[in-house]
Design a protein around this motif. Structure first.
Motif, PDB file in Angstrom:
ATOM      1  N   MET A   1      57.677  30.321  21.236  1.00  0.00           N
ATOM      2  CA  MET A   1      57.951  28.639  21.466  1.00  0.00           C
ATOM      3  C   MET A   1      56.537  28.792  21.297  1.00  0.00           C
ATOM      4  SD  MET A   1      60.057  25.108  22.100  1.00  0.00           S
ATOM      5  CE  MET A   1      60.867  25.832  23.598  1.00  0.00           C
ATOM      6  N   THR A   2      55.506  28.008  20.560  1.00  0.00           N
ATOM      7  CA  THR A   2      54.193  27.075  20.629  1.00  0.00           C
ATOM      8  C   THR A   2      54.075  26.640  21.602  1.00  0.00           C
ATOM      9  OG1 THR A   2      54.457  25.739  18.999  1.00  0.00           O
ATOM     10  CG2 THR A   2      53.406  28.407  18.144  1.00  0.00           C
ATOM     11  N   GLU A   3      52.681  25.865  21.482  1.00  0.00           N
ATOM     12  CA  GLU A   3      52.246  24.289  22.887  1.00  0.00           C
ATOM     13  C   GLU A   3      52.617  23.841  22.411  1.00  0.00           C
ATOM     14  OE1 GLU A   3      51.051  24.887  25.931  1.00  0.00           O
ATOM     15  OE2 GLU A   3      51.788  26.387  25.673  1.00  0.00           O
ATOM     16  N   PRO A   4      52.793  22.571  22.654  1.00  0.00           N
ATOM     17  CA  PRO A   4      53.577  21.419  22.197  1.00  0.00           C
ATOM     18  C   PRO A   4      52.007  20.855  21.517  1.00  0.00           C
ATOM     19  CG  PRO A   4      53.587  21.037  24.846  1.00  0.00           C
ATOM     20  CD  PRO A   4      53.403  22.499  23.758  1.00  0.00           C
ATOM     21  N   VAL A   5      51.617  19.612  21.295  1.00  0.00           N
ATOM     22  CA  VAL A   5      50.833  18.866  20.424  1.00  0.00           C
ATOM     23  C   VAL A   5      50.581  18.223  21.637  1.00  0.00           C
ATOM     24  CG1 VAL A   5      50.065  17.449  18.754  1.00  0.00           C
ATOM     25  CG2 VAL A   5      50.804  19.131  18.108  1.00  0.00           C
ATOM     26  N   ILE A   6      49.108  18.357  21.733  1.00  0.00           N
ATOM     27  CA  ILE A   6      48.972  16.645  22.620  1.00  0.00           C
ATOM     28  C   ILE A   6      47.964  15.260  21.969  1.00  0.00           C
ATOM     29  CG2 ILE A   6      46.555  16.630  24.054  1.00  0.00           C
ATOM     30  CD1 ILE A   6      46.130  19.330  24.909  1.00  0.00           C
ATOM     31  N   ALA A   7      49.190  14.926  22.884  1.00  0.00           N
ATOM     32  CA  ALA A   7      49.365  13.504  21.907  1.00  0.00           C
ATOM     33  C   ALA A   7      48.203  12.532  22.107  1.00  0.00           C
ATOM     34  CB  ALA A   7      50.943  12.734  22.130  1.00  0.00           C
ATOM     35  N   ALA A   8      48.373  12.558  23.804  1.00  0.00           N
ATOM     36  CA  ALA A   8      46.506  12.407  24.050  1.00  0.00           C
ATOM     37  C   ALA A   8      46.111  12.574  25.566  1.00  0.00           C
ATOM     38  CB  ALA A   8      46.835  10.422  24.817  1.00  0.00           C
ATOM     39  N   ARG A   9      44.617  12.053  25.918  1.00  0.00           N
ATOM     40  CA  ARG A   9      44.787  12.630  27.530  1.00  0.00           C
ATOM     41  C   ARG A   9      44.216  12.050  27.886  1.00  0.00           C
ATOM     42  NH1 ARG A   9      42.530  17.965  25.795  1.00  0.00           N
ATOM     43  NH2 ARG A   9      41.957  18.692  24.144  1.00  0.00           N
ATOM     44  N   ALA A  10      45.863  10.567  28.562  1.00  0.00           N
ATOM     45  CA  ALA A  10      45.982  10.003  29.325  1.00  0.00           C
ATOM     46  C   ALA A  10      47.106   9.446  29.279  1.00  0.00           C
ATOM     47  CB  ALA A  10      44.519   8.813  28.990  1.00  0.00           C
ATOM     48  N   PRO A  11      47.883   9.031  30.316  1.00  0.00           N
ATOM     49  CA  PRO A  11      49.017   8.710  30.280  1.00  0.00           C
ATOM     50  C   PRO A  11      49.599   7.353  30.007  1.00  0.00           C
ATOM     51  CG  PRO A  11      48.345   8.288  32.265  1.00  0.00           C
ATOM     52  CD  PRO A  11      47.427   9.426  31.557  1.00  0.00           C
ATOM     53  N   ILE A  12      50.669   7.162  29.536  1.00  0.00           N
ATOM     54  CA  ILE A  12      51.004   5.839  28.714  1.00  0.00           C
ATOM     55  C   ILE A  12      52.220   4.892  29.694  1.00  0.00           C
ATOM     56  CG2 ILE A  12      52.414   5.059  26.072  1.00  0.00           C
ATOM     57  CD1 ILE A  12      51.690   7.716  25.598  1.00  0.00           C
ATOM     58  N   ALA A  13      51.136   4.146  29.661  1.00  0.00           N
ATOM     59  CA  ALA A  13      52.136   3.158  30.835  1.00  0.00           C
ATOM     60  C   ALA A  13      53.666   2.446  30.113  1.00  0.00           C
ATOM     61  CB  ALA A  13      51.776   1.857  31.406  1.00  0.00           C
ATOM     62  N   VAL A  14      54.721   2.686  30.598  1.00  0.00           N
ATOM     63  CA  VAL A  14      55.435   1.959  29.888  1.00  0.00           C
ATOM     64  C   VAL A  14      56.428   1.012  31.111  1.00  0.00           C
ATOM     65  CG1 VAL A  14      57.761   2.218  28.950  1.00  0.00           C
ATOM     66  CG2 VAL A  14      55.588   3.729  28.533  1.00  0.00           C
ATOM     67  N   GLU A  15      56.982  -0.239  31.001  1.00  0.00           N
ATOM     68  CA  GLU A  15      57.568  -1.405  31.974  1.00  0.00           C
ATOM     69  C   GLU A  15      59.200  -0.926  31.369  1.00  0.00           C
ATOM     70  OE1 GLU A  15      56.408  -3.589  34.454  1.00  0.00           O
ATOM     71  OE2 GLU A  15      54.902  -3.232  33.614  1.00  0.00           O
ATOM     72  N   VAL A  16      59.820  -0.180  32.042  1.00  0.00           N
ATOM     73  CA  VAL A  16      61.677   0.726  31.912  1.00  0.00           C
ATOM     74  C   VAL A  16      62.418   0.014  32.928  1.00  0.00           C
ATOM     75  CG1 VAL A  16      59.688   3.202  31.799  1.00  0.00           C
ATOM     76  CG2 VAL A  16      60.902   1.857  33.924  1.00  0.00           C
ATOM     77  N   GLU A  17      63.828  -0.492  32.450  1.00  0.00           N
ATOM     78  CA  GLU A  17      64.565  -1.443  33.371  1.00  0.00           C
ATOM     79  C   GLU A  17      65.274  -0.024  33.824  1.00  0.00           C
ATOM     80  OE1 GLU A  17      66.368  -3.375  30.208  1.00  0.00           O
ATOM     81  OE2 GLU A  17      64.839  -3.520  28.421  1.00  0.00           O
ATOM     82  N   ALA A  18      66.145  -0.675  34.860  1.00  0.00           N
ATOM     83  CA  ALA A  18      67.349   0.304  35.485  1.00  0.00           C
ATOM     84  C   ALA A  18      67.806   0.797  34.707  1.00  0.00           C
ATOM     85  CB  ALA A  18      67.005  -0.610  36.262  1.00  0.00           C
ATOM     86  N   GLY A  19      68.684   1.255  34.661  1.00  0.00           N
ATOM     87  CA  GLY A  19      69.552   1.801  34.313  1.00  0.00           C
ATOM     88  C   GLY A  19      69.347   2.534  33.241  1.00  0.00           C
ATOM     89  N   LYS A  20      69.002   2.327  32.126  1.00  0.00           N
ATOM     90  CA  LYS A  20      68.256   2.820  30.536  1.00  0.00           C
ATOM     91  C   LYS A  20      67.840   3.940  30.925  1.00  0.00           C
ATOM     92  CE  LYS A  20      66.331   1.019  26.472  1.00  0.00           C
ATOM     93  NZ  LYS A  20      64.826  -0.070  25.659  1.00  0.00           N
ATOM     94  N   ASN A  21      67.668   4.404  29.279  1.00  0.00           N
ATOM     95  CA  ASN A  21      67.380   6.068  29.410  1.00  0.00           C
ATOM     96  C   ASN A  21      66.912   6.298  28.300  1.00  0.00           C
ATOM     97  OD1 ASN A  21      69.746   7.180  30.211  1.00  0.00           O
ATOM     98  ND2 ASN A  21      71.470   6.945  28.886  1.00  0.00           N
ATOM     99  N   TYR A  22      65.637   6.793  28.419  1.00  0.00           N
ATOM    100  CA  TYR A  22      64.990   6.900  27.416  1.00  0.00           C
ATOM    101  C   TYR A  22      65.028   8.178  26.963  1.00  0.00           C
ATOM    102  CZ  TYR A  22      63.532   2.599  29.240  1.00  0.00           C
ATOM    103  OH  TYR A  22      63.176   0.970  29.811  1.00  0.00           O
ATOM    104  N   PHE A  23      64.364   8.441  25.957  1.00  0.00           N
ATOM    105  CA  PHE A  23      64.274   9.896  25.102  1.00  0.00           C
ATOM    106  C   PHE A  23      62.400  10.601  24.806  1.00  0.00           C
ATOM    107  CE2 PHE A  23      68.288   8.452  25.052  1.00  0.00           C
ATOM    108  CZ  PHE A  23      68.912   9.818  25.207  1.00  0.00           C
ATOM    109  N   TRP A  24      61.720  11.202  26.077  1.00  0.00           N
ATOM    110  CA  TRP A  24      60.593  11.676  25.626  1.00  0.00           C
ATOM    111  C   TRP A  24      60.647  12.899  24.821  1.00  0.00           C
ATOM    112  CZ3 TRP A  24      58.434  16.605  28.146  1.00  0.00           C
ATOM    113  CH2 TRP A  24      57.269  16.110  28.183  1.00  0.00           C
ATOM    114  N   CYS A  25      59.094  12.159  24.161  1.00  0.00           N
ATOM    115  CA  CYS A  25      58.992  12.973  23.367  1.00  0.00           C
ATOM    116  C   CYS A  25      57.830  14.070  23.959  1.00  0.00           C
ATOM    117  CB  CYS A  25      58.085  12.753  22.459  1.00  0.00           C
ATOM    118  SG  CYS A  25      57.227  13.897  21.185  1.00  0.00           S
ATOM    119  N   ALA A  26      58.669  15.660  23.682  1.00  0.00           N
ATOM    120  CA  ALA A  26      58.121  16.775  24.406  1.00  0.00           C
ATOM    121  C   ALA A  26      56.949  18.286  23.404  1.00  0.00           C
ATOM    122  CB  ALA A  26      59.430  17.533  24.568  1.00  0.00           C
ATOM    123  N   CYS A  27      57.432  17.339  22.302  1.00  0.00           N
ATOM    124  CA  CYS A  27      56.502  18.264  21.009  1.00  0.00           C
ATOM    125  C   CYS A  27      55.382  17.683  20.503  1.00  0.00           C
ATOM    126  CB  CYS A  27      57.574  18.035  19.975  1.00  0.00           C
ATOM    127  SG  CYS A  27      57.206  16.484  18.656  1.00  0.00           S
TER     128      CYS A  27
END
Length: 79
Positions: A1-27
């Motif tokens: 498998m190749t390396e994933p694409v660097i989408a950004a060089r800083a984290p992305i802040a997200v307001e999340v809700e307790a108990g909710k599922n999130y699907f993070w992009c790994a590619c």
């Protein structure tokens, strides 16, 4: 498998809700960063399911090199 694409060089802040599922992009190809939009099809990557334990602000990795998927661990500082 190749390396994933660097989408950004800083984290992305997200307001999340307790108990909710999130699907993070790994590619790194999603247009809905930091979350999956299906762009990984055919890449060998799969989204990472993450469930928020508590509501609040979380910092999701956008460089796709974190050791603590899906959250930022500061790895982007060395890229």
């Amino acid at each position: 498998m190749t390396e994933p694409v660097i989408a950004a060089r800083a984290p992305i802040a997200v307001e999340v809700e307790a108990g909710k599922n999130y699907f993070w992009c790994a590619c790194g190809k999603s247009s809905k960063q930091p979350f999956c939009d299906g762009s990984h099809d055919g890449t060998g990557f799969q989204p990472v399911k993450w469930t928020a334990e508590a509501s609040g602000r979380k910092f999701f990795c956008a460089c796709k090199r974190t050791g603590g998927e899906p959250l930022c661990d500061g790895t982007h500082n060395g890229l």
